[in-house]
Design a protein around this motif. Structure first.
Motif, PDB file in Angstrom:
ATOM      1  N   PRO A 133       0.809  -1.219   0.000  1.00  0.00           N
ATOM      2  CA  PRO A 133       0.000   0.000   0.000  1.00  0.00           C
ATOM      3  C   PRO A 133       0.846   1.275   0.000  1.00  0.00           C
ATOM      4  N   ASP A 134       0.379   2.255  -0.790  1.00  0.00           N
ATOM      5  CA  ASP A 134       0.951   3.602  -0.730  1.00  0.00           C
ATOM      6  C   ASP A 134       0.156   4.452   0.243  1.00  0.00           C
ATOM      7  N   ARG A 135      -1.116   4.145   0.346  1.00  0.00           N
ATOM      8  CA  ARG A 135      -2.029   4.859   1.227  1.00  0.00           C
ATOM      9  C   ARG A 135      -3.010   3.868   1.841  1.00  0.00           C
ATOM     10  N   LEU A 136      -3.459   4.208   3.020  1.00  0.00           N
ATOM     11  CA  LEU A 136      -4.516   3.440   3.671  1.00  0.00           C
ATOM     12  C   LEU A 136      -5.618   4.418   4.063  1.00  0.00           C
ATOM     13  N   PRO A 137      -6.851   3.968   4.092  1.00  0.00           N
ATOM     14  CA  PRO A 137      -7.928   4.858   4.537  1.00  0.00           C
ATOM     15  C   PRO A 137      -7.648   5.370   5.950  1.00  0.00           C
ATOM     16  N   ALA A 138      -8.058   6.573   6.221  1.00  0.00           N
ATOM     17  CA  ALA A 138      -7.781   7.200   7.525  1.00  0.00           C
ATOM     18  C   ALA A 138      -8.295   6.373   8.698  1.00  0.00           C
ATOM     19  N   ASP A 139      -9.389   5.613   8.492  1.00  0.00           N
ATOM     20  CA  ASP A 139      -9.941   4.831   9.586  1.00  0.00           C
ATOM     21  C   ASP A 139      -9.341   3.423   9.679  1.00  0.00           C
ATOM     22  N   ALA A 194      -3.207   2.786   9.541  1.00  0.00           N
ATOM     23  CA  ALA A 194      -2.935   4.012   8.784  1.00  0.00           C
ATOM     24  C   ALA A 194      -1.809   4.832   9.427  1.00  0.00           C
ATOM     25  N   GLY A 195      -1.813   4.935  10.731  1.00  0.00           N
ATOM     26  CA  GLY A 195      -0.757   5.689  11.428  1.00  0.00           C
ATOM     27  C   GLY A 195       0.607   5.045  11.266  1.00  0.00           C
ATOM     28  N   HIS A 196       0.638   3.717  11.219  1.00  0.00           N
ATOM     29  CA  HIS A 196       1.905   3.009  11.030  1.00  0.00           C
ATOM     30  C   HIS A 196       2.483   3.292   9.643  1.00  0.00           C
ATOM     31  N   LEU A 197       1.620   3.377   8.652  1.00  0.00           N
ATOM     32  CA  LEU A 197       2.090   3.689   7.301  1.00  0.00           C
ATOM     33  C   LEU A 197       2.643   5.112   7.246  1.00  0.00           C
ATOM     34  N   ASP A 198       1.996   6.028   7.964  1.00  0.00           N
ATOM     35  CA  ASP A 198       2.522   7.396   8.033  1.00  0.00           C
ATOM     36  C   ASP A 198       3.916   7.415   8.666  1.00  0.00           C
ATOM     37  N   VAL A 199       4.110   6.629   9.705  1.00  0.00           N
ATOM     38  CA  VAL A 199       5.421   6.543  10.360  1.00  0.00           C
ATOM     39  C   VAL A 199       6.444   5.945   9.397  1.00  0.00           C
ATOM     40  N   TYR A 200       6.046   4.907   8.661  1.00  0.00           N
ATOM     41  CA  TYR A 200       6.937   4.290   7.672  1.00  0.00           C
ATOM     42  C   TYR A 200       7.384   5.332   6.650  1.00  0.00           C
ATOM     43  N   GLN A 201       6.459   6.136   6.175  1.00  0.00           N
ATOM     44  CA  GLN A 201       6.800   7.154   5.187  1.00  0.00           C
ATOM     45  C   GLN A 201       7.683   8.254   5.788  1.00  0.00           C
ATOM     46  N   TRP A 202       7.436   8.607   7.039  1.00  0.00           N
ATOM     47  CA  TRP A 202       8.284   9.590   7.715  1.00  0.00           C
ATOM     48  C   TRP A 202       9.719   9.062   7.838  1.00  0.00           C
ATOM     49  N   LEU A 203       9.858   7.789   8.212  1.00  0.00           N
ATOM     50  CA  LEU A 203      11.183   7.175   8.317  1.00  0.00           C
ATOM     51  C   LEU A 203      11.883   7.142   6.961  1.00  0.00           C
ATOM     52  N   THR A 204      11.115   6.911   5.904  1.00  0.00           N
ATOM     53  CA  THR A 204      11.678   6.882   4.556  1.00  0.00           C
ATOM     54  C   THR A 204      12.281   8.240   4.209  1.00  0.00           C
ATOM     55  N   VAL A 205      11.563   9.308   4.514  1.00  0.00           N
ATOM     56  CA  VAL A 205      12.050  10.658   4.237  1.00  0.00           C
ATOM     57  C   VAL A 205      13.264  10.968   5.105  1.00  0.00           C
ATOM     58  N   LEU A 206      13.201  10.630   6.382  1.00  0.00           N
ATOM     59  CA  LEU A 206      14.322  10.852   7.301  1.00  0.00           C
ATOM     60  C   LEU A 206      15.581  10.181   6.774  1.00  0.00           C
ATOM     61  N   GLN A 207      15.446   8.943   6.336  1.00  0.00           N
ATOM     62  CA  GLN A 207      16.582   8.186   5.804  1.00  0.00           C
ATOM     63  C   GLN A 207      17.061   8.764   4.468  1.00  0.00           C
ATOM     64  N   GLU A 208      16.133   9.069   3.577  1.00  0.00           N
ATOM     65  CA  GLU A 208      16.508   9.585   2.258  1.00  0.00           C
ATOM     66  C   GLU A 208      17.269  10.897   2.365  1.00  0.00           C
ATOM     67  N   TYR A 209      16.791  11.806   3.202  1.00  0.00           N
ATOM     68  CA  TYR A 209      17.478  13.090   3.355  1.00  0.00           C
ATOM     69  C   TYR A 209      18.881  12.911   3.929  1.00  0.00           C
ATOM     70  N   LEU A 210      19.047  11.964   4.824  1.00  0.00           N
ATOM     71  CA  LEU A 210      20.376  11.718   5.391  1.00  0.00           C
ATOM     72  C   LEU A 210      21.299  11.103   4.346  1.00  0.00           C
ATOM     73  N   VAL A 211      20.788  10.187   3.526  1.00  0.00           N
ATOM     74  CA  VAL A 211      21.591   9.610   2.439  1.00  0.00           C
ATOM     75  C   VAL A 211      22.034  10.711   1.486  1.00  0.00           C
ATOM     76  N   LEU A 212      21.121  11.602   1.118  1.00  0.00           N
ATOM     77  CA  LEU A 212      21.476  12.704   0.219  1.00  0.00           C
ATOM     78  C   LEU A 212      22.537  13.598   0.854  1.00  0.00           C
ATOM     79  N   GLY A 213      22.412  13.840   2.152  1.00  0.00           N
ATOM     80  CA  GLY A 213      23.421  14.637   2.855  1.00  0.00           C
ATOM     81  C   GLY A 213      24.787  13.967   2.829  1.00  0.00           C
ATOM     82  N   LEU A 214      24.818  12.647   3.044  1.00  0.00           N
ATOM     83  CA  LEU A 214      26.084  11.915   2.987  1.00  0.00           C
ATOM     84  C   LEU A 214      26.709  11.986   1.599  1.00  0.00           C
TER      85      LEU A 214
END
Length: 195
Positions: A159-165, A169-189
């Protein structure tokens, strides 16, 4: 979370960012959970008489039963169902390679997790890490993402998205946040600008 800022110093690059208190607490909890799962896997390793004689640590030759641990400690070889010997050869190789390499792999994963916990700002706020810390952060965040990805069944068709209910759904949001956190750090490196 703010984007990572790379600062080149005489001692090497440093990476600065800031985490909100809830982000720091969430990251600490997730990294600690993965570390605990790895501790349990290590503790469940059967005793090996050869280890007692040689002092060389041996890993558990059996694959993890839990899908999350299987994602963190995957097989070395994929079973070949069309092979004349069936999948027995791959299973035998996987068992031998697990015995040889799993302790080192677990040690590396736990060390990366501990380095994140040691450099994570208590209660959130601004912080700065070294290049070595950044590599540990990338590895540990990847392990957390793998664990969450197993729970969410994320894959090519995942899934790319899950219904809000939806309960996850919150776990997927956390997964996506971690993805961004990791990607930005890789780009910085890599020294690439973050847009």
């Amino acid at each position: 979370m703010r984007k990572w800022k790379r600062v080149d110093t005489a001692e090497g690059p440093r990476f600065r960012s800031a985490l909100a208190p809830h982000e720091a607490a969430l990251l600490k909890n997730m990294v600690s959970s993965v570390q605990g799962m790895l501790d349990e896997r290590e503790a469940a390793t059967p005793s090996d008489p050869l280890e007692q004689i040689t002092g060389i640590r041996a890993g558990n030759p059996q694959p993890p039963e839990d899908s999350t641990m299987r994602r963190l400690l995957p097989d070395f070889f994929k079973p070949q169902r069309d092979h004349p010997a069936g999948s027995a050869v791959a299973e035998s190789l996987n068992g031998a390679l697990r015995s040889l390499h799993e302790p080192t792999i677990i040690d590396a994963k736990k060390a990366a997790a501990q380095r994140v916990l040691d450099t994570l700002p208590d209660g959130g706020g601004r912080f700065e890490i070294t290049e070595g810390d950044a590599n540990a952060w990338i590895a540990a965040i990847n392990d957390v993402r793998l664990a969450l990805g197993a729970m969410l069944a994320i894959g090519p068709e995942g899934p790319d998205r899950l219904p809000a209910d939806h309960p996850l759904a919150g776990h997927l949001d956390v997964y996506q946040w971690l993805t961004v956190l990791q990607e930005y750090l890789v780009l910085g490196l890599m020294g690439k600008p973050i847009r």
